[in-house]
Design a protein around this motif. Structure first.
Motif, PDB file in Angstrom:
ATOM      1  N   ALA A  14      -3.413  -4.728  -6.808  1.00 56.82           N
ATOM      2  CA  ALA A  14      -2.353  -4.913  -5.814  1.00 56.82           C
ATOM      3  C   ALA A  14      -2.385  -6.327  -5.243  1.00 56.82           C
ATOM      4  O   ALA A  14      -1.348  -6.998  -5.156  1.00 56.82           O
ATOM      5  CB  ALA A  14      -2.496  -3.881  -4.695  1.00 56.82           C
ATOM      6  N   VAL A  19       0.931  -8.024  -3.508  1.00 58.92           N
ATOM      7  CA  VAL A  19       1.190  -6.974  -2.521  1.00 58.92           C
ATOM      8  C   VAL A  19       0.560  -7.398  -1.199  1.00 58.92           C
ATOM      9  O   VAL A  19      -0.613  -7.776  -1.147  1.00 58.92           O
ATOM     10  CB  VAL A  19       0.630  -5.609  -3.002  1.00 58.92           C
ATOM     11  N   LEU A  22      -1.144  -2.631   1.904  1.00 61.14           N
ATOM     12  CA  LEU A  22      -1.577  -1.445   1.180  1.00 61.14           C
ATOM     13  C   LEU A  22      -1.299  -0.221   2.037  1.00 61.14           C
ATOM     14  O   LEU A  22      -1.534  -0.229   3.253  1.00 61.14           O
ATOM     15  CB  LEU A  22      -3.066  -1.523   0.857  1.00 61.14           C
ATOM     16  N   SER A  87       1.169   5.060  -7.939  1.00 63.82           N
ATOM     17  CA  SER A  87       1.628   4.265  -6.801  1.00 63.82           C
ATOM     18  C   SER A  87       3.093   3.904  -6.985  1.00 63.82           C
ATOM     19  O   SER A  87       3.659   4.063  -8.066  1.00 63.82           O
ATOM     20  CB  SER A  87       0.788   2.993  -6.678  1.00 63.82           C
ATOM     21  N   ASP A  89       5.927   0.698  -5.285  1.00 66.45           N
ATOM     22  CA  ASP A  89       6.104  -0.468  -4.429  1.00 66.45           C
ATOM     23  C   ASP A  89       7.417  -0.353  -3.664  1.00 66.45           C
ATOM     24  O   ASP A  89       8.384   0.251  -4.139  1.00 66.45           O
ATOM     25  CB  ASP A  89       6.133  -1.746  -5.262  1.00 66.45           C
ATOM     26  N   TYR A  90       7.430  -0.947  -2.479  1.00 66.70           N
ATOM     27  CA  TYR A  90       8.633  -1.008  -1.659  1.00 66.70           C
ATOM     28  C   TYR A  90       8.497  -2.155  -0.672  1.00 66.70           C
ATOM     29  O   TYR A  90       7.410  -2.716  -0.506  1.00 66.70           O
ATOM     30  CB  TYR A  90       8.884   0.317  -0.937  1.00 66.70           C
ATOM     31  N   THR A  91       9.595  -2.499  -0.018  1.00 68.39           N
ATOM     32  CA  THR A  91       9.571  -3.511   1.027  1.00 68.39           C
ATOM     33  C   THR A  91       9.545  -2.795   2.366  1.00 68.39           C
ATOM     34  O   THR A  91      10.401  -1.952   2.647  1.00 68.39           O
ATOM     35  CB  THR A  91      10.809  -4.421   0.927  1.00 68.39           C
ATOM     36  N   SER A  92       8.554  -3.133   3.183  1.00 68.81           N
ATOM     37  CA  SER A  92       8.390  -2.469   4.478  1.00 68.81           C
ATOM     38  C   SER A  92       9.475  -2.912   5.454  1.00 68.81           C
ATOM     39  O   SER A  92      10.233  -3.852   5.183  1.00 68.81           O
ATOM     40  CB  SER A  92       7.022  -2.800   5.074  1.00 68.81           C
ATOM     41  N   LYS A  97       5.876  -6.915   1.058  1.00 71.55           N
ATOM     42  CA  LYS A  97       5.747  -6.205  -0.211  1.00 71.55           C
ATOM     43  C   LYS A  97       4.602  -5.212  -0.039  1.00 71.55           C
ATOM     44  O   LYS A  97       3.466  -5.602   0.228  1.00 71.55           O
ATOM     45  CB  LYS A  97       5.460  -7.163  -1.362  1.00 71.55           C
ATOM     46  N   SER A  98       4.915  -3.935  -0.170  1.00 71.51           N
ATOM     47  CA  SER A  98       3.942  -2.871   0.080  1.00 71.51           C
ATOM     48  C   SER A  98       3.758  -2.023  -1.162  1.00 71.51           C
ATOM     49  O   SER A  98       4.681  -1.844  -1.947  1.00 71.51           O
ATOM     50  CB  SER A  98       4.429  -1.983   1.228  1.00 71.51           C
ATOM     51  N   ARG A  99       2.561  -1.485  -1.304  1.00 73.29           N
ATOM     52  CA  ARG A  99       2.267  -0.556  -2.398  1.00 73.29           C
ATOM     53  C   ARG A  99       1.608   0.677  -1.807  1.00 73.29           C
ATOM     54  O   ARG A  99       0.616   0.578  -1.095  1.00 73.29           O
ATOM     55  CB  ARG A  99       1.345  -1.185  -3.430  1.00 73.29           C
ATOM     56  N   GLN A 100       2.207   1.839  -2.100  1.00 77.42           N
ATOM     57  CA  GLN A 100       1.643   3.110  -1.644  1.00 77.42           C
ATOM     58  C   GLN A 100       0.893   3.779  -2.777  1.00 77.42           C
ATOM     59  O   GLN A 100       1.469   4.089  -3.812  1.00 77.42           O
ATOM     60  CB  GLN A 100       2.737   4.041  -1.108  1.00 77.42           C
TER      61      GLN A 100
END
Length: 149
Positions: A14, A19, A22, A87, A89-92, A97-100
């Protein structure tokens, strides 16, 4: 239990991919149903249902963050992390840039669910089409394939 080497690998990948934030998410199951939490309407992506999830704090590792977030968001204590489910990815809301990272977990007890950050919860049958984002639908599809099948 999830191996530390997997957690280290996921975190390193990540960071190498740019990213910035997290996030961890948990599929909590009970008697053929999964726990979904609804975000308040005035919150980022308000009104949607999601898995118990949240940000990894500085210095925290993924499994520690998962236990903390499940407790904070539902009042439930994780018994065991049984599987890594992938996982997305999305934009918070703050533009990061976020990865769940998503995991299947067991909990010590499934009640009472105590909400602090959400306005509703439901136990949705895993066979139903839940009212969640496409990304979470993908996580649940993998859960069905790996855990339920």
């Amino acid at each position: 239990m999830i191996q530390r080497s997997l957690i280290d690998q996921l975190t390193a990948e990540a960071r190498a991919g740019g990213v910035q934030q997290l996030v961890v998410g948990a599929v909590v199951a009970n008697d053929g149903a999964i726990l979904l939490l609804r975000r308040p309407t005035d919150d980022f992506t308000g009104g949607i249902y999601e898995l118990p999830s949240g940000k990894v704090e500085p210095g925290e590792i993924l499994d520690e963050a998962l236990s903390r977030e499940v407790k904070e968001e539902s009042g439930l204590d994780i018994g065991e992390i049984t599987s890594y489910l992938g996982s997305f990815d999305y934009t918070s809301g703050s533009g990061k840039k976020s990865r769940q990272f998503n995991f299947a977990v067991t909990v010590a007890a499934t009640e009472p669910v105590i909400l602090q950050e959400h306005d509703e919860y439901r136990w949705t049958p895993i066979t139903d089409e839940p009212p969640v984002t496409d990304a979470v639908k993908g996580v649940l599809a993998r859960y069905r394939e790996e855990i339920v099948a």
